[in-house]
Design a protein around this motif. Structure first.
Motif, PDB file in Angstrom:
ATOM      1  N   PRO A 107       0.815  -1.225   0.000  1.00 36.04           N
ATOM      2  CA  PRO A 107       0.000   0.000   0.000  1.00 36.04           C
ATOM      3  C   PRO A 107       0.846   1.273   0.000  1.00 36.04           C
ATOM      4  N   VAL A 108       1.997   1.227   0.669  1.00 35.00           N
ATOM      5  CA  VAL A 108       2.878   2.399   0.690  1.00 35.00           C
ATOM      6  C   VAL A 108       3.441   2.673  -0.700  1.00 35.00           C
ATOM      7  N   ILE A 109       3.796   1.613  -1.425  1.00 36.96           N
ATOM      8  CA  ILE A 109       4.309   1.779  -2.789  1.00 36.96           C
ATOM      9  C   ILE A 109       3.258   2.445  -3.672  1.00 36.96           C
ATOM     10  N   LEU A 110       2.018   1.995  -3.578  1.00 35.81           N
ATOM     11  CA  LEU A 110       0.943   2.597  -4.375  1.00 35.81           C
ATOM     12  C   LEU A 110       0.698   4.045  -3.962  1.00 35.81           C
ATOM     13  N   THR A 111       0.725   4.294  -2.661  1.00 36.22           N
ATOM     14  CA  THR A 111       0.538   5.666  -2.175  1.00 36.22           C
ATOM     15  C   THR A 111       1.654   6.574  -2.682  1.00 36.22           C
ATOM     16  N   GLN A 112       2.872   6.054  -2.728  1.00 41.09           N
ATOM     17  CA  GLN A 112       4.008   6.851  -3.192  1.00 41.09           C
ATOM     18  C   GLN A 112       3.848   7.223  -4.669  1.00 41.09           C
ATOM     19  N   ILE A 113       3.353   6.286  -5.469  1.00 46.12           N
ATOM     20  CA  ILE A 113       3.113   6.606  -6.885  1.00 46.12           C
ATOM     21  C   ILE A 113       2.085   7.736  -6.996  1.00 46.12           C
ATOM     22  N   ILE A 114       1.009   7.623  -6.232  1.00 46.35           N
ATOM     23  CA  ILE A 114      -0.032   8.668  -6.246  1.00 46.35           C
ATOM     24  C   ILE A 114       0.546  10.006  -5.814  1.00 46.35           C
ATOM     25  N   ASP A 115       1.300  10.005  -4.716  1.00 48.40           N
ATOM     26  CA  ASP A 115       1.874  11.255  -4.203  1.00 48.40           C
ATOM     27  C   ASP A 115       2.827  11.886  -5.213  1.00 48.40           C
ATOM     28  N   ASP A 116       3.628  11.047  -5.881  1.00 49.48           N
ATOM     29  CA  ASP A 116       4.570  11.574  -6.878  1.00 49.48           C
ATOM     30  C   ASP A 116       3.826  12.191  -8.056  1.00 49.48           C
ATOM     31  N   LEU A 117       2.749  11.559  -8.496  1.00 45.74           N
ATOM     32  CA  LEU A 117       1.959  12.103  -9.602  1.00 45.74           C
ATOM     33  C   LEU A 117       1.357  13.455  -9.230  1.00 45.74           C
ATOM     34  N   LEU A 118       0.874  13.577  -7.997  1.00 47.16           N
ATOM     35  CA  LEU A 118       0.290  14.838  -7.550  1.00 47.16           C
ATOM     36  C   LEU A 118       1.362  15.916  -7.418  1.00 47.16           C
ATOM     37  N   LYS A 119       2.497  15.540  -6.849  1.00 43.43           N
ATOM     38  CA  LYS A 119       3.578  16.505  -6.633  1.00 43.43           C
ATOM     39  C   LYS A 119       4.170  16.987  -7.954  1.00 43.43           C
ATOM     40  N   ASP A 120       4.305  16.070  -8.916  1.00 46.87           N
ATOM     41  CA  ASP A 120       4.969  16.389 -10.181  1.00 46.87           C
ATOM     42  C   ASP A 120       3.978  16.705 -11.305  1.00 46.87           C
ATOM     43  N   LYS A 121       2.734  16.932 -10.947  1.00 44.19           N
ATOM     44  CA  LYS A 121       1.668  17.106 -11.942  1.00 44.19           C
ATOM     45  C   LYS A 121       2.018  18.169 -12.983  1.00 44.19           C
ATOM     46  N   ASP A 122       2.443  19.344 -12.542  1.00 41.12           N
ATOM     47  CA  ASP A 122       2.718  20.433 -13.488  1.00 41.12           C
ATOM     48  C   ASP A 122       3.872  20.084 -14.421  1.00 41.12           C
ATOM     49  N   GLU A 123       4.908  19.453 -13.868  1.00 39.83           N
ATOM     50  CA  GLU A 123       6.040  19.049 -14.691  1.00 39.83           C
ATOM     51  C   GLU A 123       5.620  18.000 -15.723  1.00 39.83           C
ATOM     52  N   ILE A 124       4.779  17.065 -15.303  1.00 38.44           N
ATOM     53  CA  ILE A 124       4.299  16.022 -16.222  1.00 38.44           C
ATOM     54  C   ILE A 124       3.474  16.642 -17.348  1.00 38.44           C
ATOM     55  N   VAL A 125       2.632  17.599 -17.002  1.00 41.26           N
ATOM     56  CA  VAL A 125       1.802  18.261 -18.019  1.00 41.26           C
ATOM     57  C   VAL A 125       2.675  19.019 -19.015  1.00 41.26           C
ATOM     58  N   ARG A 126       3.742  19.651 -18.522  1.00 41.41           N
ATOM     59  CA  ARG A 126       4.650  20.361 -19.431  1.00 41.41           C
ATOM     60  C   ARG A 126       5.301  19.379 -20.410  1.00 41.41           C
ATOM     61  N   ARG A 127       5.620  18.204 -19.935  1.00 44.70           N
ATOM     62  CA  ARG A 127       6.294  17.214 -20.784  1.00 44.70           C
ATOM     63  C   ARG A 127       5.349  16.524 -21.749  1.00 44.70           C
ATOM     64  N   PHE A 128       4.153  16.197 -21.291  1.00 42.46           N
ATOM     65  CA  PHE A 128       3.267  15.329 -22.066  1.00 42.46           C
ATOM     66  C   PHE A 128       2.032  16.041 -22.609  1.00 42.46           C
TER      67      PHE A 128
END
Length: 439
Positions: free
Chosen positions: A40-61
């Motif tokens: 569950p921590v691994i899945l939570t970490q993926i979610i947290d990273d997506l939320l934290k890096d959302k703007d950077e991901i949008v700039r890239r993709f």
């Protein structure tokens, strides 16, 4: 986890019984702890990273990825809930290349074993990672996004520089070969941050850890390579594990095999999707080579260019992508499930499996007696000569001597899960193995 959960889902307050599959059903097993706490921590970490890096991901993709992130985060949250409430595995419904392979696997599971805690731990863990990848694969903008990429960024260190220098003056000698094999073993110890803290030449420090290698068949591996028929191509296959320093160590050993004419070709099997957080993909291999070739450290730059040349000359090869590596199947089932891959591996003179997960797939997440023979435990999987390099991070092991586990338990009860102990195991190819038969 509450007593209500244990009662509802028939969690048994015991260790994994001998000759049973590892499973989250056994409360005193590492499988239970992993599924209850770590997954569950691994899945939570993926979610947290997506939320934290959302703007950077949008700039890239692109802007379309913003809505896709919302969809994926919702799917990840649902998967985490399904895990924590021991729901049945859901079939794959998109255009995954291995959809049929996975759905046939799920269909074949008995109903009473088709859930996260009741199924074999290997099946449950692999299912989670495969489902996560499928969420991204079904999107348009995020289809190729590696959600583990930041955890696999290449870090150059003094240790890498020292190892690269050692490669320059390495002789074709059994003792030197042993050191490079040990380097490749212990590169699986933990993430690269451990090695960046070391001072001096890691190769000179390896001897201090020899007592922690519980089985060391390096001499047999050396003899296997020495006795190869060099009148024809001698192929060595690496089934790779982690990116970063471990992948670097794989390439160091591979360079030694080519340079000293112990092999004429080395093939690297990497994962076709992000897998088990740190596992190497083609992109990770390319990132490592690019980082080295652009390094300000001349010795790493030189080594990176040499390896690129090896790939250009096909002394090094990336093996064709195969989704069997990201299935839940144990390797003794490969000949039936994927005969083409089995045949491909049989071209090699030596097949090196790296890391804990590949070891679990070799043995089948099965609670063997620790003294059971490695040949017995791989259950007829012998496309060629096999070597396993593994630091022990799960409660499964074989090939130990009588009394060895008693000594280890006196040191620490957690010896099977810390990664502080390693195995260098080898089994010679036997044309027809009947060492193990399924009931």
């Amino acid at each position: 986890m509450s007593d209500d959960f244990r009662d509802r889902f028939d969690i048994i307050d015991t260790k994994t019984p001998r000759h049973a599959l590892l499973s989250g059903r056994y409360k005193k097993s590492f499988a239970y702890i992993f599924l209850r706490d770590r997954m569950p921590v691994i899945l939570t970490q993926i979610i947290d990273d997506l939320l934290k890096d959302k703007d950077e991901i949008v700039r890239r993709f692109g802007e379309d990825s913003r809505e896709e992130l919302k969809v994926v985060i919702g799917q990840l949250s649902k998967l985490k809930y399904q895990l924590q409430t021991d729901k049945p595995f859901e079939k794959f419904e998109n255009n995954e290349p291995d959809k049929i392979l996975w759905n046939e696997f799920i269909d074949a599971l008995p109903k009473e074993l088709n859930s996260f805690f009741r199924s074999c731990w290997l099946y449950s863990e692999s299912y989670v990672y495969r489902k996560v990848s499928s969420f991204f694969e079904a999107r348009t903008a995020l289809k190729s996004f590696d959600y583990f990429e930041k955890q696999k960024q290449v870090l150059q260190s003094n240790v890498m520089i020292a190892v690269a220098r050692s490669c320059r003056r390495a002789d074709k000698d059994k003792r030197v070969f042993h050191r490079f094999v040990k380097l490749d073993l212990w590169s699986n110890l933990c993430d690269q941050s451990f090695f960046t803290k070391l001072e001096g030449n890691l190769l000179d420090l390896l001897d201090k850890w020899d007592n922690n290698i519980l089985v060391n068949n390096t001499r047999s591996i050396w003899n296997c390579l020495q006795m190869a028929d060099h009148s024809k191509p001698v192929i060595v296959d690496f089934v790779c594990n982690n990116a970063n320093f471990e992948l670097y160590a794989d390439l160091v050993l591979a360079e030694y095999l080519i340079e000293k004419q112990l092999a004429s070709k080395v093939r690297f099997h990497v994962k076709p999707i992000p897998w088990y957080t740190y596992d190497a993909t083609v992109q990770d291999l390319q990132n490592l080579l690019q980082s080295m070739r652009s390094s300000s450290y001349g010795i790493l730059n030189e080594q990176g260019r040499k390896w690129k040349q090896y790939f250009d000359e096909e002394k090094f090869l990336i093996a064709p992508m195969n989704y069997f590596w990201v299935s839940a199947y144990e390797y003794f089932k490969m000949r039936e499930i994927n005969p083409e891959l089995y045949k491909y591996l049989s071209q090699a003179h030596l097949l090196i499996f790296k890391g804990d997960l590949h070891y679990r797939k070799l043995l089948g997440d099965y609670c063997w007696d620790p003294t059971d023979n490695f040949l017995t435990c791989i259950r007829g999987f012998q496309p060629t000569n096999i070597c396993a390099l593994r630091t022990i991070k799960s409660d499964i092991v074989c090939g130990l001597q009588q009394g060895q586990t008693d000594d280890l338990h006196r040191r620490t009860h957690e010896w099977m899960t810390t990664g502080e102990y390693g195995l260098i195991q080898f089994v010679e190819r036997i044309e027809c193995s009947c060492a193990f038969k399924e009931n």
